[in-house]
Design a protein around this motif. Structure first.
Motif, mmCIF file in Angstrom:
data_model
loop_
_atom_site.group_PDB
_atom_site.id
_atom_site.type_symbol
_atom_site.label_atom_id
_atom_site.label_comp_id
_atom_site.label_asym_id
_atom_site.label_seq_id
_atom_site.Cartn_x
_atom_site.Cartn_y
_atom_site.Cartn_z
ATOM 1 N N UNK A 98 0.833 -1.210 0.000
ATOM 2 C CA UNK A 98 0.000 0.000 0.000
ATOM 3 C C UNK A 98 0.864 1.255 0.000
ATOM 4 N N UNK A 99 1.933 1.252 0.799
ATOM 5 C CA UNK A 99 2.831 2.412 0.866
ATOM 6 C C UNK A 99 3.540 2.627 -0.465
ATOM 7 N N UNK A 100 4.050 1.552 -1.048
ATOM 8 C CA UNK A 100 4.826 1.674 -2.285
ATOM 9 C C UNK A 100 3.942 2.032 -3.471
ATOM 10 N N UNK A 101 2.719 1.563 -3.475
ATOM 11 C CA UNK A 101 1.793 1.960 -4.541
ATOM 12 C C UNK A 101 1.482 3.451 -4.457
ATOM 13 N N UNK A 102 1.278 3.950 -3.245
ATOM 14 C CA UNK A 102 1.036 5.387 -3.082
ATOM 15 C C UNK A 102 2.247 6.192 -3.546
ATOM 16 N N UNK A 103 3.453 5.699 -3.238
ATOM 17 C CA UNK A 103 4.677 6.394 -3.657
ATOM 18 C C UNK A 103 4.765 6.482 -5.181
ATOM 19 N N UNK A 104 4.467 5.395 -5.864
ATOM 20 C CA UNK A 104 4.527 5.413 -7.326
ATOM 21 C C UNK A 104 3.441 6.306 -7.922
ATOM 22 N N UNK A 105 2.266 6.323 -7.313
ATOM 23 C CA UNK A 105 1.206 7.214 -7.790
ATOM 24 C C UNK A 105 1.602 8.677 -7.616
ATOM 25 N N UNK A 106 2.206 9.003 -6.468
ATOM 26 C CA UNK A 106 2.655 10.374 -6.223
ATOM 27 C C UNK A 106 3.799 10.756 -7.164
ATOM 28 N N UNK A 107 4.697 9.818 -7.416
ATOM 29 C CA UNK A 107 5.788 10.077 -8.368
ATOM 30 C C UNK A 107 5.231 10.450 -9.737
ATOM 31 N N UNK A 108 4.252 9.704 -10.192
ATOM 32 C CA UNK A 108 3.654 9.986 -11.497
ATOM 33 C C UNK A 108 2.917 11.314 -11.486
ATOM 34 N N UNK A 109 2.258 11.629 -10.385
ATOM 35 C CA UNK A 109 1.476 12.860 -10.306
ATOM 36 C C UNK A 109 2.367 14.100 -10.256
ATOM 37 N N UNK A 110 3.521 13.989 -9.598
ATOM 38 C CA UNK A 110 4.411 15.149 -9.455
ATOM 39 C C UNK A 110 5.215 15.452 -10.711
ATOM 40 N N UNK A 111 5.385 14.462 -11.568
ATOM 41 C CA UNK A 111 6.070 14.694 -12.837
ATOM 42 C C UNK A 111 7.523 15.092 -12.663
ATOM 43 N N UNK A 112 7.932 16.193 -13.319
ATOM 44 C CA UNK A 112 9.330 16.618 -13.298
ATOM 45 C C UNK A 112 9.781 17.136 -11.937
ATOM 46 N N UNK A 113 8.834 17.507 -11.091
ATOM 47 C CA UNK A 113 9.200 18.014 -9.765
ATOM 48 C C UNK A 113 9.785 16.909 -8.892
ATOM 49 N N UNK A 114 9.427 15.663 -9.170
ATOM 50 C CA UNK A 114 9.949 14.545 -8.394
ATOM 51 C C UNK A 114 11.404 14.285 -8.772
ATOM 52 N N UNK A 115 12.264 14.164 -7.738
ATOM 53 C CA UNK A 115 13.694 13.968 -7.985
ATOM 54 C C UNK A 115 14.210 12.603 -7.548
ATOM 55 N N UNK A 116 13.586 11.964 -6.558
ATOM 56 C CA UNK A 116 14.075 10.653 -6.144
ATOM 57 C C UNK A 116 13.535 10.246 -4.785
ATOM 58 N N UNK A 117 14.042 9.099 -4.320
ATOM 59 C CA UNK A 117 13.569 8.505 -3.071
ATOM 60 C C UNK A 117 14.703 8.411 -2.057
ATOM 61 N N UNK A 118 14.309 8.472 -0.800
ATOM 62 C CA UNK A 118 15.159 8.020 0.299
ATOM 63 C C UNK A 118 14.326 6.973 1.017
ATOM 64 N N UNK A 119 14.882 5.788 1.244
ATOM 65 C CA UNK A 119 14.062 4.656 1.682
ATOM 66 C C UNK A 119 14.522 4.133 3.036
#
Length: 290
Positions: A98-119
């Motif tokens: 559930x957490x990782x699916x939300x992360x991928x959805x947010x990544x797609x929604x943010x577009x170019x503003x998204x720079x990466x993950x810290x896990x």
């Protein structure tokens, strides 16, 4: 049906009973651990609320105050880092997914503003590395209860990314505790800080700051970030343990249903085998009379 089929069903029953003992034991272990972590998390909440109010007071009291970690206006270009908090171990239902699916959805929604993950957490590291996501850093192997040293290390790693200019906005995606049966992933804004205006009655209070507000904030903000992260880590572990407890309880109940089905099939097969033997004996006796 021959004796071989009976032995097969008997082995299935024994195997399922063994699994049931394991899942029940894991449910009990999770239940024992969650009480300790829940008390730590709840006990830490008032301290965090007081620290947050102190920082808000410092920032709101001086409209001209400038600090790189305090948001005065939205930056021209957002550089968003997602801090993902997952578990090190599995067998906790859909907690990590559930957490990782939300992360991928947010990544797609943010577009170019998204720079990466810290896990944080082995499960998140494996999932995102397999998908070739950009990862700035990671921490894992939190088999015990998170403590302030872990949160402080995590805070320092994130602040270094902010200072380097690679990111300017940090959002945390982790599981939030609703009840013992419901744990939902949610997004928490970590940086920059967005102070909340105090209540009207508080505007009449006047404070003298020693040292100056900027100097005070330089020491308060890292402490506040570490405290927020520790609070989120504890809440995430509470959610993880409740999720594992529920998953193991469901597995134990499912094993019980399987054992009932296998036992019924075993008894039917055994009855059929006995009936077949009786028929053969009777037919043999009749043949001898002739």
């Amino acid at each position: 049906m021959g004796r071989g089929a009976l032995h097969t069903i008997r082995r299935r029953i024994d195997s399922t009973e063994s699994t049931q003992h394991i899942t029940h034991a894991m449910e009990m272990v999770a239940a024992a651990k969650v009480n300790k972590v829940f008390r730590l998390w709840k006990g830490f909440t008032p301290y965090l609320a007081s620290l947050s109010a102190m920082i808000d007071e410092c920032v709101i009291a001086d409209p001209d105050l400038e600090h790189p970690l305090v948001e005065k206006k939205k930056p021209d270009e957002e550089k968003i880092l997602f801090l993902i908090i997952t578990s090190d171990m599995g067998l906790c239902g859909s907690y990590n997914l559930d957490i990782l699916r939300m992360a991928e959805e947010e990544e797609e929604r943010r577009g170019d503003a998204f720079k990466g993950y810290f896990i944080c957490g082995t499960k998140g590291i494996g999932y995102l590395r397999y998908r070739n996501k950009k990862i700035y850093g990671s921490l894992d192997r939190f088999f015990g209860t998170p403590d302030f040293s872990v949160a402080d290390l995590l805070s320092g790693r994130i602040l270094s990314l902010i200072e380097s200019g690679e990111v300017n906005t940090v959002k945390v995606i982790s599981s939030h505790f609703k009840s013992s049966l419901i744990q939902k992933p949610a997004i928490t804004d970590l940086l920059p800080l967005k102070p909340k205006p105090p209540q009207k009655a508080q505007w009449q209070r006047e404070f003298e700051y020693e040292p100056e507000r900027n100097v005070l904030l330089n020491s308060l903000i890292p402490l506040y970030l570490s405290s927020v992260l520790l609070h989120l880590l504890l809440e995430a572990q509470v959610s993880e343990l409740y999720s594992r407890q529920n998953a193991m309880r469901n597995a134990t109940e499912n094993a019980e249903h399987l054992i009932e089905r296998f036992t019924l099939a075993f008894n039917k097969a055994r009855q059929g085998f006995i009936t077949q033997e009786i028929i053969e004996i009777v037919n043999g006796a009749e043949a001898l009379k002739e």
